[in-house]
Scaffold this active site. Structure first.
Site, PDB file in Angstrom:
ATOM      1  N   PHE A  51      27.148  53.386 -50.230  1.00  0.00           N
ATOM      2  CA  PHE A  51      26.217  52.544 -51.472  1.00  0.00           C
ATOM      3  C   PHE A  51      27.998  50.991 -52.330  1.00  0.00           C
ATOM      4  CE2 PHE A  51      29.721  54.971 -54.962  1.00  0.00           C
ATOM      5  CZ  PHE A  51      30.090  53.711 -55.489  1.00  0.00           C
ATOM      6  N   LYS A  54      20.148  54.168 -42.272  1.00  0.00           N
ATOM      7  CA  LYS A  54      19.790  55.344 -43.894  1.00  0.00           C
ATOM      8  C   LYS A  54      21.643  54.702 -44.968  1.00  0.00           C
ATOM      9  CE  LYS A  54      20.570  58.022 -46.311  1.00  0.00           C
ATOM     10  NZ  LYS A  54      21.184  57.468 -48.046  1.00  0.00           N
ATOM     11  N   GLU A  87      20.918  55.684 -51.041  1.00  0.00           N
ATOM     12  CA  GLU A  87      19.481  55.809 -51.763  1.00  0.00           C
ATOM     13  C   GLU A  87      20.392  54.824 -53.800  1.00  0.00           C
ATOM     14  OE1 GLU A  87      21.389  57.923 -51.543  1.00  0.00           O
ATOM     15  OE2 GLU A  87      21.215  59.896 -53.251  1.00  0.00           O
ATOM     16  N   SER A 105      32.274  59.590 -48.634  1.00  0.00           N
ATOM     17  CA  SER A 105      32.424  60.593 -49.198  1.00  0.00           C
ATOM     18  C   SER A 105      33.100  61.451 -48.452  1.00  0.00           C
ATOM     19  CB  SER A 105      32.980  61.162 -51.034  1.00  0.00           C
ATOM     20  OG  SER A 105      31.185  61.255 -50.470  1.00  0.00           O
ATOM     21  N   CYS A 140      37.711  51.697 -50.355  1.00  0.00           N
ATOM     22  CA  CYS A 140      38.025  52.735 -49.132  1.00  0.00           C
ATOM     23  C   CYS A 140      39.468  52.342 -48.897  1.00  0.00           C
ATOM     24  CB  CYS A 140      37.153  53.268 -48.198  1.00  0.00           C
ATOM     25  SG  CYS A 140      36.807  52.081 -47.144  1.00  0.00           S
ATOM     26  N   GLU A 200      40.936  61.536 -54.816  1.00  0.00           N
ATOM     27  CA  GLU A 200      40.381  59.856 -55.357  1.00  0.00           C
ATOM     28  C   GLU A 200      39.379  59.802 -56.430  1.00  0.00           C
ATOM     29  OE1 GLU A 200      36.797  58.783 -52.357  1.00  0.00           O
ATOM     30  OE2 GLU A 200      37.521  56.610 -51.905  1.00  0.00           O
TER      31      GLU A 200
HETATM   32  P1  NAD Z   1      28.470  59.410 -50.510  1.00  0.00           P
HETATM   33  O1  NAD Z   1      29.072  60.293 -49.340  1.00  0.00           O
HETATM   34  O2  NAD Z   1      27.710  60.149 -52.219  1.00  0.00           O
HETATM   35  O3  NAD Z   1      27.134  58.857 -49.855  1.00  0.00           O
HETATM   36  C1  NAD Z   1      26.958  58.199 -48.640  1.00  0.00           C
HETATM   37  C2  NAD Z   1      25.781  58.617 -47.585  1.00  0.00           C
HETATM   38  O4  NAD Z   1      25.481  59.463 -47.624  1.00  0.00           O
HETATM   39  C3  NAD Z   1      24.654  57.674 -48.556  1.00  0.00           C
HETATM   40  O5  NAD Z   1      23.315  57.216 -47.478  1.00  0.00           O
HETATM   41  C4  NAD Z   1      23.737  59.402 -48.900  1.00  0.00           C
HETATM   42  O6  NAD Z   1      22.484  59.006 -49.385  1.00  0.00           O
HETATM   43  C5  NAD Z   1      24.638  60.267 -47.825  1.00  0.00           C
HETATM   44  N1  NAD Z   1      24.741  61.755 -48.371  1.00  0.00           N
HETATM   45  C6  NAD Z   1      24.950  61.685 -49.957  1.00  0.00           C
HETATM   46  N2  NAD Z   1      25.304  63.180 -50.358  1.00  0.00           N
HETATM   47  C7  NAD Z   1      24.832  63.372 -49.263  1.00  0.00           C
HETATM   48  C8  NAD Z   1      24.820  65.269 -48.752  1.00  0.00           C
HETATM   49  N3  NAD Z   1      25.346  65.990 -49.125  1.00  0.00           N
HETATM   50  N4  NAD Z   1      24.079  65.230 -47.999  1.00  0.00           N
HETATM   51  C9  NAD Z   1      24.345  64.020 -46.713  1.00  0.00           C
HETATM   52  N5  NAD Z   1      23.723  63.306 -47.178  1.00  0.00           N
HETATM   53  C10 NAD Z   1      24.686  62.984 -48.191  1.00  0.00           C
HETATM   54  O7  NAD Z   1      29.329  58.247 -50.871  1.00  0.00           O
HETATM   55  P2  NAD Z   1      29.129  57.297 -51.898  1.00  0.00           P
HETATM   56  O8  NAD Z   1      29.833  57.980 -53.281  1.00  0.00           O
HETATM   57  O9  NAD Z   1      27.760  56.607 -51.305  1.00  0.00           O
HETATM   58  O10 NAD Z   1      30.766  55.892 -51.693  1.00  0.00           O
HETATM   59  C11 NAD Z   1      31.536  55.808 -52.140  1.00  0.00           C
HETATM   60  C12 NAD Z   1      32.501  57.013 -51.225  1.00  0.00           C
HETATM   61  O11 NAD Z   1      32.526  56.029 -49.729  1.00  0.00           O
HETATM   62  C13 NAD Z   1      33.852  56.522 -51.445  1.00  0.00           C
HETATM   63  O12 NAD Z   1      34.564  58.051 -50.950  1.00  0.00           O
HETATM   64  C14 NAD Z   1      34.625  56.093 -50.342  1.00  0.00           C
HETATM   65  O13 NAD Z   1      36.106  56.115 -49.999  1.00  0.00           O
HETATM   66  C15 NAD Z   1      34.162  55.821 -48.743  1.00  0.00           C
HETATM   67  N6  NAD Z   1      34.382  55.071 -48.249  1.00  0.00           N
HETATM   68  C16 NAD Z   1      34.510  54.687 -47.212  1.00  0.00           C
HETATM   69  C17 NAD Z   1      35.155  54.259 -46.362  1.00  0.00           C
HETATM   70  C18 NAD Z   1      35.513  53.774 -44.920  1.00  0.00           C
HETATM   71  O14 NAD Z   1      35.657  52.749 -44.141  1.00  0.00           O
HETATM   72  N7  NAD Z   1      36.379  55.461 -45.178  1.00  0.00           N
HETATM   73  C19 NAD Z   1      34.366  52.811 -46.302  1.00  0.00           C
HETATM   74  C20 NAD Z   1      33.589  52.851 -47.739  1.00  0.00           C
HETATM   75  C21 NAD Z   1      32.948  53.764 -49.162  1.00  0.00           C
END
Ligand code: NAD
Length: 498
Positions: free
Chosen positions: A162, A186, A189, A239, A294, A389
């Site tokens: 997000f 994808k 959401e 994450s 991140c 985090e």
């Molecule tokens: P998230 O992991 O909750 O969601 C990321 C994506 O995965 C979304 O599209 C979501 O729909 C999907 N998703 C969520 N839960 C899922 C599951 N159980 N099974 C399959 N798909 C699933 O992350 P977020 O809250 O949207 O973003 C924040 C996180 O992303 C933080 O931890 C941040 O550090 C990390 N991030 C990392 C980088 C990087 O380059 N390393 C960059 C941006 C964000």
């Protein structure tokens, strides 16, 4: 001039949100459920998107597959032509994209603009590939020539988080499609609308239908995509917990996968640091994007006597205005999680230098999700706030007597995105950059995001898979190498290779 808070132009809903650019998918008759999209600033409903089930995922992937072969066979110079148009369209619609990203993600407009422009930088890298990615050839023995070619993988997919609604998708699809793949995106959401706008711009840039498709949904949609036999590779950003799941599930199917995860980035503060550089760099790092990035530095390891510097950090953070200097958190659950994390820090013995809980919200944004900058001091290195985090504007300060002790903490971190050091000593900077374990190091830079062509990527629990997600790493990830050995007459030197 101060930028307006809670005063964004409503982004248009994508006209066909299931599969932008994919004419092979029939009209949406089978929508089982939709997902609401809410503003972090006001809590208001911005729109909703359909949640794609396995049948729709299959239809989209099949549509992409029907395009992929012809698209992949075009010369790269032809495939690059629409990307020039896409770049112009993104720049012409920069404000609309920035408003859309700010509005659904809670960023300030300046942050949202910067995110789109960083995406444009990746587009520019992709534009250059037609002149750089020329493969190679060698006369390996007399009359025998070996040539290496890059070929696309076919249908590939990206699953994005997000916190960067435009930038992270733009890390992925411009390079992947330029290299000849059909891309299924994808987006999160929580922020699907900006991705829909990017999809519309790809259509307007006259990419063939199916080169980019945008699918919406949450976990179930992701799992259907991960299990689809026709998708050759997945890039994931989000994450660490989900990154690990995506990595294991896709790799279990024998697929190529690069999954970037979360982070707990260490900033090492030396007592000789330039006060102006250190204070502004550290405060911008932990409060920028409301700490929801991140690359946010959320752990400050202060070496020796840093009292005045820490006082300066507290004063500068306290002066930030919610709404104009710092945006909102994505949702109520994030506020709750962060408030609980801060309370836990206090219970574990930390001293609260700045308490941002329950702040006064900007006018008109009382129903939004707010946490002002928060600073915990004397945090224990192995405690929750030092290691986990938190993903919000919370800085945990650990005090250590020596640089070596600071480096020990950095090296013990389970994550490995970024490490920064603030110092005026070249020797200190060198020691940290040599011994720190993260993939991206900042010297007097609090958010050491490499500019293209230097690639983005971390280590340890911040990355599952191999290589970086932009730059040369992306070129390698989105292609396979084919080696062609040929001779057109008897070998000249008669060696074993002939
Ligand atoms: P998230 O992991 O909750 O969601 C990321 C994506 O995965 C979304 O599209 C979501 O729909 C999907 N998703 C969520 N839960 C899922 C599951 N159980 N099974 C399959 N798909 C699933 O992350 P977020 O809250 O949207 O973003 C924040 C996180 O992303 C933080 O931890 C941040 O550090 C990390 N991030 C990392 C980088 C990087 O380059 N390393 C960059 C941006 C964000």
């Amino acid at each position: 001039m101060t930028e307006p808070v809670c005063n964004f132009v409503l982004p248009r809903m994508p006209s066909e949100p299931l599969a932008i650019g994919n004419l092979a998918v029939p009209a949406r008759v089978a929508v089982q459920s939709t997902l609401p999209v809410r503003s972090p600033y006001t809590g208001e409903l911005l729109g909703s998107v359909p949640q794609s089930d396995a049948t729709e995922v299959d239809a989209v992937v099949r549509g992409a597959a029907s395009t992929a072969e012809a698209w992949g066979q075009l010369p790269i110079k032809e495939r690059t032509v629409p990307l020039f148009r896409f770049r112009e369209l993104v720049l012409a619609r920069l404000e609309e994209l920035a408003h859309s990203a700010a509005r659904e993600c809670g960023k300030t407009l300046a942050e949202a603009r910067a995110g789109v422009l960083k995406g444009v930088e990746v587009v520019e890298y992709a534009l250059s590939l037609q002149n750089l990615d020329v493969g190679g050839a060698l006369e390996v023995s007399g009359g025998v020539r070996c040539q290496v070619r890059r070929e696309p993988l076919g249908v590939v997919a990206g699953i994005t988080p997000f916190n960067f609604p435009a930038m992270v998708p733009m890390w992925l699809f411009p390079i992947a499609v330029t290299l000849g793949n059909a891309f299924v995106l994808k987006p999160s959401e929580k922020v699907p609308l900006t991705a829909g706008l990017l999809g519309e711009l790809m259509l307007e840039a006259r990419y063939p239908a199916g080169v980019l498709s945008v699918l919406h949904g949450g976990r179930a949609t992701v799992d259907s995509l991960l299990d689809h036999p026709s998708v050759a590779a997945y890039a994931f950003v989000g994450s660490s917990k989900v990154a690990q799941h995506v990595y294991a599930r896709a790799a279990g199917h024998g697929k190529r996968v690069l999954a970037l995860g979360g982070a707990k980035n260490t900033m090492i503060l030396a007592p000789d640091a330039d006060p102006a550089l250190a204070i502004s760099g550290i405060v911008a790092s932990f409060t920028g994007c409301a700490g929801q990035r991140c690359m946010a530095g959320s752990l400050l390891v202060a070496v020796g006597d840093c009292e005045e510097l820490i006082e300066g950090i507290v004063d500068a953070a306290r002066a930030l205005r919610l709404g104009s200097d710092m945006g909102a958190l994505i949702d109520a659950a994030s506020v709750e999680r962060l408030e609980a994390g801060i309370s836990r820090g206090v219970v574990e013995g930390a001293r609260l230098l700045l308490d941002g809980r329950r702040p006064v919200a900007p006018a008109g944004c009382e129903r939004g999700h707010w946490l002002a900058p928060t600073i915990l001091d004397h945090v224990q290195p192995d405690s929750f706030c030092a290691r986990e985090e938190l993903f919000g504007p919370v800085l945990s300060i650990v005090r250590v007597p020596t640089l070596h002790a600071a480096l020990e903490i950095e090296r013990a971190s389970p994550y490995g995105n970024a490490t920064s050091v603030f110092t005026q000593s070249g020797a200190v900077a060198r020691l940290v950059s040599d011994h720190a374990t993260s993939g991206m190091i900042g010297i007097n830079v609090g958010v050491p995001v490499p500019r293209e062509p230097f690639s983005f990527g971390g280590t340890k629990g911040s990355r599952f898979g191999h290589g970086d997600i932009t730059g040369q790493g992306a070129v390698d990830f989105w292609t396979k190498l084919k080696k062609v050995t040929s001779k057109w007459g008897p070998a000249i030197d008669g060696s074993w290779m002939s």
